[in-house]
Motif scaffolding. Structure first.
Motif, PDB file in Angstrom:
ATOM      1  N   THR A   1       7.390  -5.625  10.373  1.00  0.00           N
ATOM      2  CA  THR A   1       8.266  -6.719   9.940  1.00  0.00           C
ATOM      3  C   THR A   1       7.824  -8.063  10.513  1.00  0.00           C
ATOM      4  N   LEU A   2       7.098  -8.020  11.623  1.00  0.00           N
ATOM      5  CA  LEU A   2       6.568  -9.256  12.195  1.00  0.00           C
ATOM      6  C   LEU A   2       5.258  -9.676  11.559  1.00  0.00           C
ATOM      7  N   ILE A   3       4.477  -8.694  11.109  1.00  0.00           N
ATOM      8  CA  ILE A   3       3.138  -8.982  10.587  1.00  0.00           C
ATOM      9  C   ILE A   3       3.153  -9.289   9.095  1.00  0.00           C
ATOM     10  N   ILE A   4       3.899  -8.492   8.326  1.00  0.00           N
ATOM     11  CA  ILE A   4       3.836  -8.569   6.866  1.00  0.00           C
ATOM     12  C   ILE A   4       4.195  -9.945   6.305  1.00  0.00           C
ATOM     13  N   PRO A   5       5.168 -10.687   6.855  1.00  0.00           N
ATOM     14  CA  PRO A   5       5.463 -12.023   6.292  1.00  0.00           C
ATOM     15  C   PRO A   5       4.267 -12.972   6.289  1.00  0.00           C
ATOM     16  N   TYR A   6       3.290 -12.716   7.148  1.00  0.00           N
ATOM     17  CA  TYR A   6       2.109 -13.584   7.209  1.00  0.00           C
ATOM     18  C   TYR A   6       1.002 -13.130   6.249  1.00  0.00           C
ATOM     19  N   LEU A   7       1.210 -11.995   5.586  1.00  0.00           N
ATOM     20  CA  LEU A   7       0.213 -11.499   4.630  1.00  0.00           C
ATOM     21  C   LEU A   7       0.618 -11.981   3.239  1.00  0.00           C
ATOM     22  N   GLU A   8       0.148 -13.140   2.874  1.00  0.00           N
ATOM     23  CA  GLU A   8       0.560 -13.744   1.615  1.00  0.00           C
ATOM     24  C   GLU A   8      -0.507 -13.637   0.529  1.00  0.00           C
ATOM     25  N   SER A   9      -1.751 -13.916   0.860  1.00  0.00           N
ATOM     26  CA  SER A   9      -2.811 -13.877  -0.149  1.00  0.00           C
ATOM     27  C   SER A   9      -3.304 -12.452  -0.362  1.00  0.00           C
ATOM     28  N   THR A  10      -3.970 -12.244  -1.489  1.00  0.00           N
ATOM     29  CA  THR A  10      -4.533 -10.928  -1.802  1.00  0.00           C
ATOM     30  C   THR A  10      -5.564 -10.505  -0.767  1.00  0.00           C
ATOM     31  N   THR A  11      -6.370 -11.459  -0.328  1.00  0.00           N
ATOM     32  CA  THR A  11      -7.401 -11.149   0.671  1.00  0.00           C
ATOM     33  C   THR A  11      -6.776 -10.689   1.980  1.00  0.00           C
ATOM     34  N   GLN A  12      -5.726 -11.372   2.397  1.00  0.00           N
ATOM     35  CA  GLN A  12      -5.055 -10.994   3.655  1.00  0.00           C
ATOM     36  C   GLN A  12      -4.446  -9.596   3.560  1.00  0.00           C
ATOM     37  N   VAL A  13      -3.812  -9.316   2.422  1.00  0.00           N
ATOM     38  CA  VAL A  13      -3.172  -8.006   2.252  1.00  0.00           C
ATOM     39  C   VAL A  13      -4.188  -6.887   2.314  1.00  0.00           C
ATOM     40  N   TRP A  14      -5.272  -7.024   1.544  1.00  0.00           N
ATOM     41  CA  TRP A  14      -6.253  -5.932   1.477  1.00  0.00           C
ATOM     42  C   TRP A  14      -7.091  -5.828   2.748  1.00  0.00           C
ATOM     43  N   THR A  15      -7.305  -6.942   3.428  1.00  0.00           N
ATOM     44  CA  THR A  15      -8.011  -6.876   4.716  1.00  0.00           C
ATOM     45  C   THR A  15      -7.176  -6.126   5.745  1.00  0.00           C
ATOM     46  N   ALA A  16      -5.888  -6.470   5.822  1.00  0.00           N
ATOM     47  CA  ALA A  16      -4.999  -5.787   6.760  1.00  0.00           C
ATOM     48  C   ALA A  16      -4.855  -4.311   6.409  1.00  0.00           C
ATOM     49  N   LEU A  17      -4.710  -4.017   5.112  1.00  0.00           N
ATOM     50  CA  LEU A  17      -4.552  -2.624   4.697  1.00  0.00           C
ATOM     51  C   LEU A  17      -5.796  -1.813   4.997  1.00  0.00           C
ATOM     52  N   THR A  18      -6.958  -2.386   4.734  1.00  0.00           N
ATOM     53  CA  THR A  18      -8.207  -1.677   5.029  1.00  0.00           C
ATOM     54  C   THR A  18      -8.348  -1.380   6.513  1.00  0.00           C
ATOM     55  N   PHE A  19      -8.018  -2.373   7.339  1.00  0.00           N
ATOM     56  CA  PHE A  19      -8.098  -2.177   8.791  1.00  0.00           C
ATOM     57  C   PHE A  19      -7.148  -1.068   9.243  1.00  0.00           C
ATOM     58  N   LEU A  20      -5.927  -1.098   8.733  1.00  0.00           N
ATOM     59  CA  LEU A  20      -4.937  -0.089   9.137  1.00  0.00           C
ATOM     60  C   LEU A  20      -5.346   1.304   8.670  1.00  0.00           C
ATOM     61  N   ILE A  21      -5.899   1.421   7.475  1.00  0.00           N
ATOM     62  CA  ILE A  21      -6.330   2.731   6.971  1.00  0.00           C
ATOM     63  C   ILE A  21      -7.483   3.273   7.798  1.00  0.00           C
ATOM     64  N   VAL A  22      -8.423   2.390   8.163  1.00  0.00           N
ATOM     65  CA  VAL A  22      -9.558   2.829   8.998  1.00  0.00           C
ATOM     66  C   VAL A  22      -9.055   3.332  10.354  1.00  0.00           C
ATOM     67  N   VAL A  23      -8.161   2.559  10.980  1.00  0.00           N
ATOM     68  CA  VAL A  23      -7.598   2.987  12.272  1.00  0.00           C
ATOM     69  C   VAL A  23      -6.836   4.300  12.111  1.00  0.00           C
ATOM     70  N   HIS A  24      -6.065   4.393  11.044  1.00  0.00           N
ATOM     71  CA  HIS A  24      -5.271   5.589  10.789  1.00  0.00           C
ATOM     72  C   HIS A  24      -6.148   6.825  10.655  1.00  0.00           C
ATOM     73  N   LEU A  25      -7.179   6.740   9.814  1.00  0.00           N
ATOM     74  CA  LEU A  25      -8.040   7.902   9.576  1.00  0.00           C
ATOM     75  C   LEU A  25      -8.898   8.229  10.799  1.00  0.00           C
ATOM     76  N   TRP A  26      -9.380   7.207  11.478  1.00  0.00           N
ATOM     77  CA  TRP A  26     -10.252   7.455  12.628  1.00  0.00           C
ATOM     78  C   TRP A  26      -9.475   8.129  13.770  1.00  0.00           C
ATOM     79  N   THR A  27      -8.283   7.624  14.067  1.00  0.00           N
ATOM     80  CA  THR A  27      -7.505   8.249  15.139  1.00  0.00           C
ATOM     81  C   THR A  27      -7.006   9.634  14.732  1.00  0.00           C
ATOM     82  N   ASN A  28      -6.725   9.826  13.446  1.00  0.00           N
ATOM     83  CA  ASN A  28      -6.329  11.158  12.997  1.00  0.00           C
ATOM     84  C   ASN A  28      -7.497  12.124  13.104  1.00  0.00           C
ATOM     85  N   TYR A  29      -8.688  11.651  12.801  1.00  0.00           N
ATOM     86  CA  TYR A  29      -9.891  12.483  12.946  1.00  0.00           C
ATOM     87  C   TYR A  29     -10.106  12.863  14.409  1.00  0.00           C
TER      88      TYR A  29
END
Length: 472
Positions: free
Chosen positions: A231-259
């Motif tokens: 809720t603190l981070i998402i309001p700052y993700l306004e452009s398409t580039t920001q959204v997909w950059t943040a999502l890609t980073f989170l998915i990489v962290v998610h999969l790597w730590t799960n691995y």
């Protein structure tokens, strides 16, 4: 003077009792901490840590769980935190897609989309559980990691849906795919988590229900922290580039730590892949030539030839093809083996062989098998397919022996293709018999920490039929 200390299930000091002038004196935790051995501030910190351990870790920790429990939970907490934030990004995209903030959108259309998505998701749950429910325990590490792969694919579908707001059919397709993928993720995650909970729980000192409940508590707190951070981070993700950059980073962290989480788990039961790794190492250690007849005269399997549970955990792959006959962890995939109906074995038998002849070959083994080979374009060696049918026969090592037999058949066909299937099966069966009977492979496995008692192997699922020999 008698002095007694009372401790809780985690071994932390609770009260003390001692005799004093015809009465029993009780010393509480706070009084005990002020006896000069600890400062008051240090005592408060220790007391807080002990309280958190009691709330979020299983009763009796660390004795009530296996050694790999805490490593898994640390990685699992990080991946749950990142997953919570990425899920919020997907949820915002879904709300945008269904028309939140659009004056022309109606609540009825949004409700219709939600109903269709939920319906397909529930159907996906039923179908996936019917098809794969019995194998989730056998490959719990693979399906635990696979659950997050599928979940992330669903979040990506959510994030793509707003781009097709003007094409309702495409948008609904993406949302329905997301619902199905997340439903499949739920089945995979819950089934594999149950198997991991059983593994983490100490058989004597632990409680499966307590470990499961504390895992739920940890996940609740981590998910809550993730949502608050989101809720603190998402309001700052306004452009398409920001959204997909943040999502890609989170998915990489998610999969790597799960691995890393599933890689940290050290299973003490043998599934198909771990069996292949262990026995390929045994055969390479005892007889480099593998098929030389002098192997039949070897003494018992040396304990040093058996890999420990930790050694195998560092070698096994998280994502492994189901039924792959691979020599060790780095060797080639020589073919596949399948446990199934007797009809699968019978259809490959030579026309001159009867059922009686087949049973006479596999006397007292608890299984029958046959194989076929196919030529694969561009490959030097043929692909081996082994079908195995289990007999209604109780033996601790039956499932392991059947899989090892299929593995050795595939390896032997790499060395020679001149023998008939009948001769190959007879020769490799002699190797397997020598390995488990005169070689005492079962005893050697047990001495290295492997559990192979009935119900403790993960090679065959409960859905595989057993054949009862009524009359030979």
């Amino acid at each position: 003077m008698a002095y007694l200390e009372e401790r809780d299930a985690n071994g932390n000091f609770s009260k003390a009792f001692y005799d004093s002038h015809d009465s029993i004196v009780t010393v509480t935790h706070n009084e005990h901490s002020r006896d000069g051995r600890r400062s008051q501030s240090g005592s408060r910190v220790i007391h807080l840590i002990q309280f958190l351990v009691t709330v979020f870790l299983p009763t009796g920790y660390p004795d009530s769980v296996t050694r790999d429990y805490i490593d898994y939970q640390i990685y699992d907490s990080v991946q749950a935190f990142s997953s919570s934030i990425s899920s919020l990004i997907g949820s915002r995209a879904v709300l945008t897609a269904v028309g939140v903030g659009d004056a022309a959108a109606t609540g009825t259309s949004a409700m219709f989309i939600t109903v269709v998505q939920a319906t397909l998701g529930r159907l996906g749950t039923i179908l996936f559980a019917w098809k794969f429910g019995s194998v989730l325990e056998l490959e719990c590490k693979k399906y635990r990691f696979g659950a997050d792969l599928v979940n992330n694919a669903g979040i990506v579908c959510d994030c793509l849906s707003p781009y097709f707001a003007d094409r309702k059919s495409v948008m609904i397709l993406f949302l329905c795919c997301s619902g199905v993928l997340k439903a499949i993720c739920g089945v995979m995650a819950n089934g594999s988590r149950a198997a991991l909970t059983m593994h983490f729980t100490d058989a004597q000192k632990g409680s499966i229900s307590d470990v499961s409940a504390k895992d739920a508590s940890q996940e609740t707190v981590i998910s809550l922290l993730g949502m608050l951070a989101g809720t603190l981070i998402i309001p700052y993700l306004e452009s398409t580039t920001q959204v997909w950059t943040a999502l890609t980073f989170l998915i990489v962290v998610h999969l790597w730590t799960n691995y890393l989480a599933v890689r940290s788990v050290v299973m003490d039961t043998l599934n198909r892949q771990r069996t292949s790794i262990v026995f390929a190492h045994v055969m390479d250690h005892m007889s480099p030539a593998l098929l030389h007849s002098d192997f039949l005269h070897k003494p018992s399997v040396p304990v040093l030839a058996i890999l420990s549970t930790h050694q195998v955990a560092t070698r096994e792959h998280v994502l492994q093809q189901d039924g792959a006959l691979q020599w060790g962890a780095t060797g080639p995939v020589m073919g596949t083996a399948t446990f199934g109906s007797f009809a699968m074995v019978a259809r490959w038998l030579p026309s001159t062989m009867s059922v009686h002849d087949l049973l006479s070959i596999f006397t007292d083994t608890g299984y029958v098998l046959w194989y076929t080979t196919t030529r694969v374009r561009g490959q030097k060696h043929q692909h081996v397919t082994v079908n195995i049918a289990l007999l209604d026969y109780t033996d601790d090592s039956r499932d392991i022996r059947a899989w090892v037999h299929a593995l050795i058949i595939a390896r032997s066909l790499r060395s020679t293709t001149q023998s008939t299937a009948h001769d190959t099966i007879l020769h490799t069966l002699a190797l397997v018999t020598a390995l488990f009977e005169s070689g005492n492979a079962t005893t050697a496995l047990t001495s290295k920490g492997w559990h192979i008692s009935p119900g403790r192997t993960m090679i065959v699922s409960g859905s595989v039929p057993r054949v009862r020999v009524v009359n030979t």
